[in-house]
Design an enzyme around this catalytic site. Structure first.
Site, short mmCIF file in Angstrom:
data_model
loop_
_atom_site.label_atom_id
_atom_site.label_comp_id
_atom_site.label_asym_id
_atom_site.label_seq_id
_atom_site.Cartn_x
_atom_site.Cartn_y
_atom_site.Cartn_z
N THR A 127 46.56 32.71 39.08
CA THR A 127 47.06 33.50 40.20
C THR A 127 48.19 32.78 40.92
O THR A 127 48.24 31.54 40.95
CB THR A 127 45.92 33.75 41.21
OG1 THR A 127 46.44 34.33 42.41
CG2 THR A 127 45.21 32.47 41.59
N ASP A 128 49.08 33.56 41.53
CA ASP A 128 50.15 32.96 42.33
C ASP A 128 49.62 32.28 43.59
O ASP A 128 50.32 31.49 44.22
CB ASP A 128 51.21 34.00 42.69
CG ASP A 128 50.70 35.17 43.52
OD1 ASP A 128 49.50 35.22 43.84
OD2 ASP A 128 51.52 36.07 43.83
N GLU A 129 48.37 32.57 43.96
CA GLU A 129 47.82 31.99 45.18
C GLU A 129 47.69 30.47 45.11
O GLU A 129 47.54 29.81 46.15
CB GLU A 129 46.48 32.63 45.53
CG GLU A 129 46.61 34.11 45.84
CD GLU A 129 45.32 34.74 46.33
OE1 GLU A 129 44.62 34.10 47.15
OE2 GLU A 129 45.01 35.86 45.91
N LYS A 155 40.99 27.89 41.60
CA LYS A 155 41.87 28.30 40.50
C LYS A 155 42.90 27.22 40.19
O LYS A 155 43.23 26.99 39.02
CB LYS A 155 42.56 29.62 40.84
CG LYS A 155 41.65 30.83 40.83
CD LYS A 155 41.04 31.10 39.46
CE LYS A 155 42.07 31.55 38.46
NZ LYS A 155 41.43 31.90 37.13
#
Length: 330
Positions: A127-129, A155
């Site tokens: 994820t971009d998070e 992540k």
């Protein structure tokens, strides 16, 4: 050829499986597909109903943290696509342990099993998070990781494990980092299906803080196409951002949903901002464009209209899930 898909009964994983078995990815036209899924609250066998009778498909209920389940499935696998994860930020704030166990330990178990089974290709879906928050511009794949929630931290840890297994052992794993997904079959705790289902029921929707948080929206079909491009041609050890190209504030998105569903701002309930709420996400997709020819194909207005129509037509899918989720959280 055999493909093992973890988390394949969830939102994004099931879309990938349905697309694969429908012939969307010619390189896997004759592939056998094995789905490994724990079938937690956010997954459903109904997500795989369209392909359940396909002779190339098999569903195994099990935990990615369990080597006794994972190791036999990994033997004979040519491609591992790893979607399985705990992924809801609010739940990670309420309690982080499940996120650390599934996202970190589970990923390590899979990587080790893939190494021992000599799996030919691994795609780790992230994820971009993991990048944190960016005030202006966009992140490229070399940006420092600055996760701000327990979910994104777990992540980021799994991404680093994947990289380490490549650097240390030569495991042919690539990492993808996507922006916010939307589309049919998304569990109705995420923003778009939560708002759509509540508005369909004549209820109110919560808007965090001032509504100024910015997200890039990516249709699940574009995301899965990007993943498949990486599976076929991505370089081992490399990271590829996958974005949709439509940045909206939460307030702007809310306005579009209200209009589409015949509601107005009286249906919006302001709520206190989320702890550690990232202000803006934005990924640079230049690398996957240049190397693999990726570009998002689903226009946001078209994708959003189709998504709303799907939820309107599929109450029998989402109503039981919302009831089950309420019981889980109570």
């Amino acid at each position: 050829m055999r493909v093992l898909v973890t988390g394949g009964a969830g939102f994004i994983g099931s879309h990938y499986v349905r697309s694969l078995l429908a012939g969307a990815y010619p390189a896997l036209a004759d592939a056998e597909v094995v789905v490994l899924d724990k079938l937690t609250y956010a997954a459903s066998v109904d997500n795989l109903a369209p392909v359940a009778s396909d002779p190339r498909f098999r569903l195994v209920e099990g935990d990615i943290c369990d080597p006794e389940t994972v190791n036999p499935l990994m033997r004979g696998t040519d491609l591992l696509v790893h979607f399985a994860a705990e992924s809801h930020v609010d739940r990670s704030i309420d309690g982080a342990s499940d996120f650390v166990v599934t996202n970190v330990l589970g990923t390590q178990v899979l990587l080790q099993a893939a190494l021992e089974a000599e799996v030919g290709r691994v795609v780790h879906v992230s994820t971009d998070e993991v990048y944190g928050s960016i005030a202006e511009g966009s992140w490229d794949e070399g940006h420092v990781l600055e996760p701000n929630s327990p979910y994104s931290a777990s992540k980021a840890a799994s991404d680093l494990l994947a990289r380490a297994y490549h650097r240390t052992h030569g495991l042919p794993v690539s990492i993808t980092r996507c922006s916010n997904n939307y589309g049919p079959y998304q569990f109705p705790e995420k923003l778009i299906p939560l708002f759509v289902t509540r508005l369909l029921d004549g209820g109110t929707v919560p808007l965090y803080g001032d509504g100024g948080n910015v997200r890039d929206w990516l249709h699940v079909d574009d995301h899965c196409r990007g993943i498949q491009l990486v599976a076929e041609g991505g370089r081992p050890g490399e990271i590829y951002n996958i974005g949709g190209g439509t940045e909206l504030t939460n307030r702007e998105l809310t306005g579009r949903l209200l209009t589409a569903l015949g509601a107005d701002w009286s249906s919006v309930e302001p709520v206190a901002d989320r702890k550690g709420h990232d202000r803006r996400y934005s990924v640079d997709i230049g690398k996957i464009q240049a190397e693999l020819g990726y570009a998002p194909k689903v226009p946001f207005d078209e994708g959003l209209a189709g998504t709303i129509a799907w939820y309107r037509d599929n109450r029998a899918w989402w109503e039981p899930l919302k009831r089950r989720a309420a019981l889980v959280r109570s």
